[in-house]
Design an enzyme around this catalytic site. Structure first.
Site, PDB file in Angstrom:
ATOM      1  N   LEU A 171      33.384   6.270  -4.953  1.00  0.00           N
ATOM      2  CA  LEU A 171      34.423   7.084  -5.234  1.00  0.00           C
ATOM      3  C   LEU A 171      35.105   6.040  -4.418  1.00  0.00           C
ATOM      4  O   LEU A 171      34.686   5.464  -2.997  1.00  0.00           O
ATOM      5  CB  LEU A 171      34.949   8.073  -4.109  1.00  0.00           C
ATOM      6  CG  LEU A 171      34.177   9.489  -4.577  1.00  0.00           C
ATOM      7  CD1 LEU A 171      34.696  10.682  -3.398  1.00  0.00           C
ATOM      8  CD2 LEU A 171      34.836  10.323  -5.412  1.00  0.00           C
ATOM      9  N   ASP A 172      36.090   5.749  -4.911  1.00  0.00           N
ATOM     10  CA  ASP A 172      37.544   4.696  -4.308  1.00  0.00           C
ATOM     11  C   ASP A 172      38.527   4.982  -2.814  1.00  0.00           C
ATOM     12  O   ASP A 172      38.018   6.072  -2.449  1.00  0.00           O
ATOM     13  CB  ASP A 172      38.801   3.494  -4.725  1.00  0.00           C
ATOM     14  CG  ASP A 172      39.245   4.893  -5.574  1.00  0.00           C
ATOM     15  OD1 ASP A 172      39.753   5.429  -4.770  1.00  0.00           O
ATOM     16  OD2 ASP A 172      40.239   4.153  -6.740  1.00  0.00           O
ATOM     17  N   SER A 173      39.105   4.379  -2.032  1.00  0.00           N
ATOM     18  CA  SER A 173      39.593   4.659  -0.755  1.00  0.00           C
ATOM     19  C   SER A 173      40.438   5.706  -0.699  1.00  0.00           C
ATOM     20  O   SER A 173      40.369   7.120  -0.400  1.00  0.00           O
ATOM     21  CB  SER A 173      40.147   3.894  -0.039  1.00  0.00           C
ATOM     22  OG  SER A 173      41.061   2.742  -0.534  1.00  0.00           O
ATOM     23  N   ASP A 189      39.810   7.945  -3.914  1.00  0.00           N
ATOM     24  CA  ASP A 189      39.570   9.784  -3.597  1.00  0.00           C
ATOM     25  C   ASP A 189      39.474   9.490  -2.920  1.00  0.00           C
ATOM     26  O   ASP A 189      38.731  11.218  -2.543  1.00  0.00           O
ATOM     27  CB  ASP A 189      38.300   8.728  -4.980  1.00  0.00           C
ATOM     28  CG  ASP A 189      38.822   8.773  -6.427  1.00  0.00           C
ATOM     29  OD1 ASP A 189      40.282   8.798  -6.509  1.00  0.00           O
ATOM     30  OD2 ASP A 189      38.259   8.086  -6.687  1.00  0.00           O
TER      31      ASP A 189
END
Lengths: 126, 79
Positions: A81-83, A85
């Site tokens: 997950l990116d920040s 998400d």
């Protein structure tokens, strides 16, 4: 949310008191006053929190459902997950437990275990 | 590896968090629309360089205004 419940509870108690004292006297009045607590009184235990957190993560569209989620799972490293998400996932978890994680804390939460730990330490979680 | 976020990055995350929270305050049936709208709006600038401060600051200001507008409880759905 808790505060709003308190606000509603107080007038209820006072109306009970006036109503019951005029009707049947003191004994009933005390029975009404003491146990009024509308929210769940027990804090949830850690295993339950973990399963609920994992359920939320599994329901989150961006995580691959096949992936194994354990308390050691990190949002960025293991779930990809990116920040943004991560932020979204944490808000979903907030919704599930009816709490609000302050920004400073939320920015530091990087794994399932840390999140469970925080929720367990939050007395308002249920 | 602990990534330190810059102040500007944290501001963007804060804006994103506020938007998502607002989406949760809308009627359940319409929430997916709000979510895809938020994803779209933030996704537009995904490739922006993180050194492009003036643009990011401008977008943050515009974003805050939009959040303010969309947070009104009368606003229940978007298309």
């Amino acid at each position: 949310m808790l505060r709003s419940i308190f606000r509603t509870v107080t007038p209820v108690v006072s109306t009970f008191r006036t109503a019951s004292s005029s009707l049947a006297g003191r004994r009933i009045c005390t029975r009404f006053v003491t146990p009024v607590r509308l929210y769940s009184s027990e804090s949830v235990d850690k295993n339950e929190i973990t399963t609920r957190v994992i359920d939320v993560i599994k329901a989150f569209d961006k995580t691959a459902a096949s992936k194994e989620v354990s308390p050691q799972t990190a949002f960025h490293k293991d779930l990809g997950l990116d920040s943004l998400d991560t932020v979204e996932l944490l808000v979903a978890i907030e919704e599930e437990f009816d709490i609000e994680i302050p920004d400073k804390v939320a920015d530091e939460l990087k794994s399932v275990g840390e999140t469970v730990e925080y929720i367990a330490s939050n007395p308002e979680a249920h | 590896m602990v990534k330190r976020l810059s102040g500007l990055q944290r501001e963007v995350l804060h804006l994103y968090r506020t938007s998502i929270r607002i989406a949760y305050s809308k009627p359940v049936d319409n929430r997916p629309r709000f979510f895809s709208f938020i994803h779209e709006e933030f996704g537009k600038y995904k490739d922006l360089s993180r050194k492009d401060f003036t643009t990011i600051e401008h977008l943050l200001r515009v974003g805050k205004k939009k959040v303010e507008m969309y947070s009104k409880p009368e606003l229940k759905n978007i298309h």
